[in-house]
Design a protein around this motif. Structure first.
Motif, short mmCIF file in Angstrom:
data_model
loop_
_atom_site.label_atom_id
_atom_site.label_comp_id
_atom_site.label_asym_id
_atom_site.label_seq_id
_atom_site.Cartn_x
_atom_site.Cartn_y
_atom_site.Cartn_z
N HIS A 2 -34.15 24.70 -13.82
CA HIS A 2 -34.40 25.32 -15.48
C HIS A 2 -32.98 26.01 -15.24
O HIS A 2 -32.13 26.72 -14.66
N PRO A 3 -32.30 25.19 -16.60
CA PRO A 3 -31.18 25.96 -17.14
C PRO A 3 -31.19 27.09 -17.12
O PRO A 3 -31.87 27.80 -17.17
N ARG A 4 -30.41 28.10 -16.80
CA ARG A 4 -29.53 29.83 -16.63
C ARG A 4 -29.38 29.55 -18.71
O ARG A 4 -29.51 28.96 -19.08
N ILE A 5 -30.35 30.80 -19.45
CA ILE A 5 -30.36 30.73 -20.27
C ILE A 5 -30.22 31.97 -21.03
O ILE A 5 -30.28 33.22 -20.32
N PRO A 6 -28.91 32.38 -21.57
CA PRO A 6 -28.74 33.91 -21.61
C PRO A 6 -29.79 34.29 -22.10
O PRO A 6 -30.74 33.45 -23.43
N LEU A 7 -30.05 35.77 -22.77
CA LEU A 7 -31.21 36.79 -22.84
C LEU A 7 -31.25 36.50 -24.48
O LEU A 7 -32.55 36.49 -24.40
N GLY A 77 -29.64 36.98 -12.02
CA GLY A 77 -28.76 37.59 -13.47
C GLY A 77 -29.57 38.84 -13.67
O GLY A 77 -30.48 38.85 -13.93
N ALA A 78 -29.18 39.40 -14.65
CA ALA A 78 -29.12 41.07 -15.25
C ALA A 78 -31.03 42.44 -14.71
O ALA A 78 -31.77 41.86 -15.14
N GLY A 79 -30.42 41.95 -12.88
CA GLY A 79 -31.38 42.50 -13.08
C GLY A 79 -32.35 41.67 -13.16
O GLY A 79 -33.56 42.89 -11.98
N VAL A 167 -28.83 45.97 -13.09
CA VAL A 167 -28.94 46.87 -13.85
C VAL A 167 -31.13 46.62 -14.20
O VAL A 167 -31.15 45.24 -14.64
N GLY A 168 -31.41 47.12 -13.21
CA GLY A 168 -33.07 46.35 -12.73
C GLY A 168 -33.18 46.53 -11.87
O GLY A 168 -34.62 45.48 -11.65
N ALA A 169 -32.99 46.42 -11.27
CA ALA A 169 -32.29 46.19 -9.55
C ALA A 169 -33.07 47.27 -8.55
O ALA A 169 -33.00 48.36 -9.45
N ALA A 170 -34.10 47.65 -7.63
CA ALA A 170 -34.12 48.83 -6.77
C ALA A 170 -32.87 49.75 -6.35
O ALA A 170 -33.58 50.54 -6.14
N SER A 171 -32.22 48.53 -5.79
CA SER A 171 -31.07 48.81 -5.69
C SER A 171 -29.82 50.40 -6.65
O SER A 171 -29.93 51.25 -6.30
N GLY A 329 -30.74 57.94 -19.83
CA GLY A 329 -30.10 57.60 -20.80
C GLY A 329 -29.50 55.41 -19.78
O GLY A 329 -28.40 55.43 -20.96
N VAL A 330 -29.65 55.15 -19.08
CA VAL A 330 -29.51 53.90 -18.53
C VAL A 330 -29.56 52.82 -19.50
O VAL A 330 -31.05 53.05 -19.80
N LYS A 331 -29.14 51.73 -19.95
CA LYS A 331 -29.44 50.68 -20.33
C LYS A 331 -28.70 49.65 -20.08
O LYS A 331 -26.84 49.41 -19.09
N GLY A 332 -29.41 48.14 -19.70
CA GLY A 332 -28.67 46.97 -18.97
C GLY A 332 -28.36 46.18 -20.69
O GLY A 332 -28.39 46.66 -21.77
N GLU A 333 -27.77 45.02 -20.28
CA GLU A 333 -26.86 44.78 -21.48
C GLU A 333 -27.65 43.47 -21.12
O GLU A 333 -28.29 42.35 -20.18
#
Ligand code: MLT
Length: 333
Positions: A2-7, A77-79, A167-171, A329-333
């Motif tokens: 599965h290739p990595r696909i940008p969000l 990637g991306a949490g 951003v999105g990880a439990a940590s 106010g936290v946001k991922g990218e």
């Protein structure tokens, strides 16, 4: 495979795929014959970290029960949202599974452009475990207790670094709760998983982090990192001297990292049932129970290792975390 696909690209792919299957219409899989070949199980963080460790532990007896190999694939990637988007877009034929944790419930608030809906684009299989978090630091970091850590961080907020798995990880969620509790804003150092973050913590490249006991127990015991507290209401057997966050003066920081399995939404229910049955067998396996105990956790009670319990948990956790994250106010990218 599965290739990595940008969000951004995945957003359009996911929309197209949902349109194509009419919002959840079935697949060509033959549920009676399932499984007829190996199953891909995507782990949304790096190999060797806590999600990967727990998944491989449970996947082995599941494979034996199903009579087909479950092949773990790490898609970082991306949490965890890259992996989730990938599996949401796969065929619902039972050969594409995802494991994810509490991050499935925080992602909608963190990522306004999330290319999947956790509740609509997956079927749930069952919960796996609810792992404690530990607050740990490089071994030569000055604070010796959680109370000292809080004072030190308050006095040195500009120079202290906290590692996480994005951003999105439990940590990241645990670190956010810590920062909120003492009203500081720290420099976050994101990794593809807390496996590599732990390596850097041992190497002294970052100051501290929150991480699941399933990743930290052995390194705490070897003395290569120091531990301040565990985020559960009770101490854990494997680290009996480690105080809880409540005992150590930070009762706001209580957190369990629940994990569950997912398949794409159009996976037939008969296939879901076979996967749930295999999960139940795995969670009763004495080897799994013993290994989890060494890592500071336990399998969930069997009445939670099913789709209804997991969906209920996911709904309630989305409701719980969304306002907290929006307020932060936290946001991922
Ligand atoms: C997390 O912080 O979400 C996990 O520890 C990620 C991982 O499994 O590496």
């Amino acid at each position: 495979m599965h290739p990595r696909i940008p969000l951004i690209a995945m957003a359009s792919v996911a929309v197209l795929s949902l349109a194509a299957c009419g919002g959840g219409g079935g697949s060509d899989a033959d549920p009676a014959a399932y499984p007829e070949s190996e199953i891909t199980l995507v782990v949304p963080f790096s190999a060797g970290g806590p999600t990967d460790t727990i998944t491989r532990l449970v996947a082995k007896p599941m494979s034996e029960e199903l009579g087909q190999q479950i092949v773990v694939q790490n898609v970082e990637g991306a949490g965890g949202t890259v992996a989730s988007g990938q599996v949401a877009d796969e065929d619902g034929d039972g050969y594409n599974m995802l494991v994810h944790h509490i991050g499935m419930s925080t992602a909608p608030a963190l990522y306004p452009e999330l290319p999947y809906d956790p509740l609509k684009d997956f079927k749930t299989i069952g919960l796996i475990t609810d792992a404690p978090m530990t607050i740990v630091a490089r071994k030569d970091f000055k604070p010796e207790t959680l109370e000292e850590l809080v004072s030190y961080v308050e006095d040195n907020a500009d120079s202290v670094s906290i590692a996480n798995a994005g951003v999105g990880a439990a940590s990241q969620l645990c670190g956010l709760l810590f920062e909120q509790a003492i009203d500081v804003d720290l420099t976050e150092v994101p990794y593809d998983g807390t496996g590599p973050a732990l390596t850097d913590l041992v190497g002294g490249k970052v100051d501290f982090m929150c991480d699941q006991s399933t990743n930290t127990v052995a390194t705490i015991k070897s003395g290569d990192i120091k531990a301040y507290a565990v985020t559960t209401p009770e101490r854990i057997d494997v680290l009996p001297d480690l105080p809880t966050t409540a005992e150590a003066g930070l009762p706001e920081l209580e957190l369990g990292v629940w994990h569950g399995f997912y398949v794409p939404a159009d996976t037939p229910v008969e296939i879901v049932s076979k996967l749930t049955d295999a999960l139940q067998v795995a969670l009763k396996d004495q080897g799994v129970i013993d290994q989890m105990a060494k890592l500071g956790t336990t399998p969930v009670p069997l009445d939670q290792a099913n789709p209804d319990a997991q969906t209920d948990k996911l709904e309630k956790q989305i409701d719980l975390w969304t306002p907290i994250i929006e307020e932060a106010g936290v946001k991922g990218e």
